[in-house]
Design an enzyme around this catalytic site. Sequence first.
Site, PDB file in Angstrom:
ATOM      1  N   MET A  71      11.212  -3.590  64.994  1.00  0.00           N
ATOM      2  CA  MET A  71      11.046  -4.667  65.967  1.00  0.00           C
ATOM      3  C   MET A  71      12.362  -4.852  66.727  1.00  0.00           C
ATOM      4  O   MET A  71      13.444  -4.680  66.157  1.00  0.00           O
ATOM      5  CB  MET A  71      10.670  -5.985  65.265  1.00  0.00           C
ATOM      6  CG  MET A  71       9.419  -5.906  64.410  1.00  0.00           C
ATOM      7  SD  MET A  71       8.034  -5.053  65.161  1.00  0.00           S
ATOM      8  CE  MET A  71       7.701  -6.089  66.566  1.00  0.00           C
ATOM      9  N   TYR A  76      12.375  -9.558  70.232  1.00  0.00           N
ATOM     10  CA  TYR A  76      11.255 -10.000  69.385  1.00  0.00           C
ATOM     11  C   TYR A  76      11.672 -11.142  68.448  1.00  0.00           C
ATOM     12  O   TYR A  76      10.845 -11.953  68.061  1.00  0.00           O
ATOM     13  CB  TYR A  76      10.714  -8.821  68.566  1.00  0.00           C
ATOM     14  CG  TYR A  76       9.461  -9.133  67.780  1.00  0.00           C
ATOM     15  CD1 TYR A  76       8.207  -9.088  68.389  1.00  0.00           C
ATOM     16  CD2 TYR A  76       9.527  -9.494  66.431  1.00  0.00           C
ATOM     17  CE1 TYR A  76       7.052  -9.393  67.680  1.00  0.00           C
ATOM     18  CE2 TYR A  76       8.373  -9.794  65.717  1.00  0.00           C
ATOM     19  CZ  TYR A  76       7.141  -9.742  66.347  1.00  0.00           C
ATOM     20  OH  TYR A  76       5.996 -10.042  65.639  1.00  0.00           O
ATOM     21  N   GLY A 121       9.941  -2.634  61.090  1.00  0.00           N
ATOM     22  CA  GLY A 121       8.637  -2.847  61.719  1.00  0.00           C
ATOM     23  C   GLY A 121       7.891  -1.564  62.049  1.00  0.00           C
ATOM     24  O   GLY A 121       6.657  -1.575  62.169  1.00  0.00           O
ATOM     25  N   GLU A 144      15.364  -4.502  56.619  1.00  0.00           N
ATOM     26  CA  GLU A 144      15.318  -5.962  56.784  1.00  0.00           C
ATOM     27  C   GLU A 144      16.312  -6.666  55.873  1.00  0.00           C
ATOM     28  O   GLU A 144      17.012  -7.582  56.297  1.00  0.00           O
ATOM     29  CB  GLU A 144      13.893  -6.480  56.504  1.00  0.00           C
ATOM     30  CG  GLU A 144      12.897  -6.194  57.627  1.00  0.00           C
ATOM     31  CD  GLU A 144      12.202  -4.840  57.497  1.00  0.00           C
ATOM     32  OE1 GLU A 144      12.705  -3.967  56.755  1.00  0.00           O
ATOM     33  OE2 GLU A 144      11.168  -4.663  58.158  1.00  0.00           O
ATOM     34  N   TYR A 240     -23.818   3.989  51.603  1.00  0.00           N
ATOM     35  CA  TYR A 240     -25.169   4.529  51.861  1.00  0.00           C
ATOM     36  C   TYR A 240     -25.673   4.062  53.221  1.00  0.00           C
ATOM     37  O   TYR A 240     -26.249   4.839  53.979  1.00  0.00           O
ATOM     38  CB  TYR A 240     -26.151   4.132  50.758  1.00  0.00           C
ATOM     39  CG  TYR A 240     -26.075   5.034  49.537  1.00  0.00           C
ATOM     40  CD1 TYR A 240     -26.093   6.421  49.680  1.00  0.00           C
ATOM     41  CD2 TYR A 240     -25.999   4.513  48.245  1.00  0.00           C
ATOM     42  CE1 TYR A 240     -26.007   7.249  48.570  1.00  0.00           C
ATOM     43  CE2 TYR A 240     -25.927   5.334  47.146  1.00  0.00           C
ATOM     44  CZ  TYR A 240     -25.930   6.709  47.307  1.00  0.00           C
ATOM     45  OH  TYR A 240     -25.850   7.527  46.219  1.00  0.00           O
TER      46      TYR A 240
HETATM   47  N1  COA Z   1      16.387  -4.083  68.133  1.00  0.00           N
HETATM   48  C1  COA Z   1      17.056  -4.269  69.269  1.00  0.00           C
HETATM   49  N2  COA Z   1      17.921  -3.367  69.759  1.00  0.00           N
HETATM   50  C2  COA Z   1      18.085  -2.235  69.068  1.00  0.00           C
HETATM   51  C3  COA Z   1      17.417  -1.971  67.877  1.00  0.00           C
HETATM   52  C4  COA Z   1      16.520  -2.964  67.413  1.00  0.00           C
HETATM   53  N3  COA Z   1      15.789  -2.803  66.317  1.00  0.00           N
HETATM   54  N4  COA Z   1      17.794  -0.775  67.416  1.00  0.00           N
HETATM   55  C5  COA Z   1      18.683  -0.302  68.314  1.00  0.00           C
HETATM   56  N5  COA Z   1      18.869  -1.166  69.304  1.00  0.00           N
HETATM   57  C6  COA Z   1      19.724  -1.061  70.470  1.00  0.00           C
HETATM   58  C7  COA Z   1      21.171  -1.387  70.158  1.00  0.00           C
HETATM   59  O1  COA Z   1      21.402  -2.769  70.188  1.00  0.00           O
HETATM   60  C8  COA Z   1      21.871  -0.623  71.262  1.00  0.00           C
HETATM   61  O2  COA Z   1      21.744  -1.375  72.444  1.00  0.00           O
HETATM   62  P1  COA Z   1      22.956  -1.423  73.540  1.00  0.00           P
HETATM   63  O3  COA Z   1      23.103   0.009  73.986  1.00  0.00           O
HETATM   64  O4  COA Z   1      22.446  -2.319  74.602  1.00  0.00           O
HETATM   65  O5  COA Z   1      24.154  -1.904  72.804  1.00  0.00           O
HETATM   66  C9  COA Z   1      21.012   0.622  71.417  1.00  0.00           C
HETATM   67  O6  COA Z   1      19.742   0.291  70.917  1.00  0.00           O
HETATM   68  C10 COA Z   1      21.527   1.823  70.654  1.00  0.00           C
HETATM   69  O7  COA Z   1      21.719   1.408  69.322  1.00  0.00           O
HETATM   70  P2  COA Z   1      22.928   1.973  68.433  1.00  0.00           P
HETATM   71  O8  COA Z   1      22.989   1.135  67.217  1.00  0.00           O
HETATM   72  O9  COA Z   1      24.157   2.094  69.252  1.00  0.00           O
HETATM   73  O10 COA Z   1      22.365   3.461  68.130  1.00  0.00           O
HETATM   74  P3  COA Z   1      22.726   4.442  66.923  1.00  0.00           P
HETATM   75  O11 COA Z   1      22.042   5.721  67.287  1.00  0.00           O
HETATM   76  O12 COA Z   1      24.180   4.450  66.651  1.00  0.00           O
HETATM   77  O13 COA Z   1      21.988   3.821  65.639  1.00  0.00           O
HETATM   78  C11 COA Z   1      20.097   2.832  64.506  1.00  0.00           C
HETATM   79  C12 COA Z   1      20.589   3.829  65.573  1.00  0.00           C
HETATM   80  C13 COA Z   1      18.586   2.842  64.599  1.00  0.00           C
HETATM   81  C14 COA Z   1      20.580   3.306  63.111  1.00  0.00           C
HETATM   82  C15 COA Z   1      20.701   1.420  64.804  1.00  0.00           C
HETATM   83  O14 COA Z   1      20.506   1.117  66.176  1.00  0.00           O
HETATM   84  C16 COA Z   1      20.065   0.313  63.987  1.00  0.00           C
HETATM   85  O15 COA Z   1      20.456   0.105  62.860  1.00  0.00           O
HETATM   86  N6  COA Z   1      19.076  -0.407  64.560  1.00  0.00           N
HETATM   87  C17 COA Z   1      18.398  -1.484  63.876  1.00  0.00           C
HETATM   88  C18 COA Z   1      17.390  -0.914  62.895  1.00  0.00           C
HETATM   89  C19 COA Z   1      16.674  -2.041  62.124  1.00  0.00           C
HETATM   90  O16 COA Z   1      17.225  -2.620  61.245  1.00  0.00           O
HETATM   91  N7  COA Z   1      15.420  -2.244  62.489  1.00  0.00           N
HETATM   92  C20 COA Z   1      14.595  -3.163  61.798  1.00  0.00           C
HETATM   93  C21 COA Z   1      14.107  -4.214  62.724  1.00  0.00           C
HETATM   94  S1  COA Z   1      12.747  -5.039  61.960  1.00  0.00           S
END
Ligand code: COA
Length: 281
Positions: A71, A76, A121, A144, A240
């Site tokens: 999410m 969200y 999510g 989470e 069935y």
């Molecule tokens: N919600 C909102 N924004 C998110 C996001 C999320 N779940 N996951 C990534 N983004 C955004 C970041 O804020 C960043 O935005 P910006 O460029 O405007 O700063 C962009 O996406 C890139 O994210 P970044 O963390 O720099 O990428 P990465 O490749 O280094 O790492 C992840 C990727 C997925 C490991 C990391 O983004 C992350 O931990 N995201 C959250 C995952 C999470 O806990 N999701 C559960 C939600 S219920």
Amino acid sequence: MSEPTLPTWENVKVEFEDGIAWVTLNRPDKRNAMSPALNREMMSVLDTLEVDDRCKVLVLTGAGDSFSAGMDIKEYFREVDKATPVGVMRVQRESMGWQWRRLMFFPKPTIAMVNGWCFGGAFTPLVSCDLAVAADEAMFGLSEINWGIIPAGNVTRAVAEKMTQADAQYYLLTGEQFSGKKAAETRLVYESVPRAQLRTRVTEIARVLMAKNPHVLSAVKLAYRRVKDMSWDVSEDYLYAKAQQTYSTDPEQGRKHGMDQFLDEKSYRPGLQNYRREDKK
Ligand code: COA
């Protein structure tokens, strides 16, 4: 006849290829995090593809190196925190509306193709697809706990449905990441393959599904989803009745051809292959 024009979607890309609808969550800059806008669009995508003959199998995947980072934590959660209780309910309803309610009971077969990051999510739509194949290199996480919330959005329910109990409890509580290979071991996905082979493998599975009688295939998938929550008595009666309804409404009368080709023509063996569908009329 000209092909129907698709609505315009900003956050989701839909492409058709030989019966497969490739549905790509398309916010690669945000790792395909699911925002309220994306959720609304996915409701429209499923509504559209349900009646589009170019979609025989739906594959759900993500743009770039992510399946979905779950999410959208900004759009969200943080932004919706300011909404009224009814406003919150509406946002949640649209999210759950497609992530399991519509997707789990989509009338055509669905395959999740997990190409990369898959967090929080994202587990709900993943589990709501009939089949799931991951890249070995994909990274999963029930993250989470790492940011102080419980896996709602039916994530905990989805995990309880698919993962082995020991794995579910370990990953829910630790928030540790795991690979596509491990996801296959825990049974969260059916299998994992090297990322370079992922699309080929998913296409191969989709082709197997498309060779089946689509009317019966739809009934099989929906029946499976329904009976899981029924008692044996109720399920016996339901199945069935469902079977009778399925045969009587089957446009290609598969059951009759299946029996005739095995018992009279002796031209195939149901245990080993499908009946010849070109003989269906
Ligand atoms: N919600 C909102 N924004 C998110 C996001 C999320 N779940 N996951 C990534 N983004 C955004 C970041 O804020 C960043 O935005 P910006 O460029 O405007 O700063 C962009 O996406 C890139 O994210 P970044 O963390 O720099 O990428 P990465 O490749 O280094 O790492 C992840 C990727 C997925 C490991 C990391 O983004 C992350 O931990 N995201 C959250 C995952 C999470 O806990 N999701 C559960 C939600 S219920």
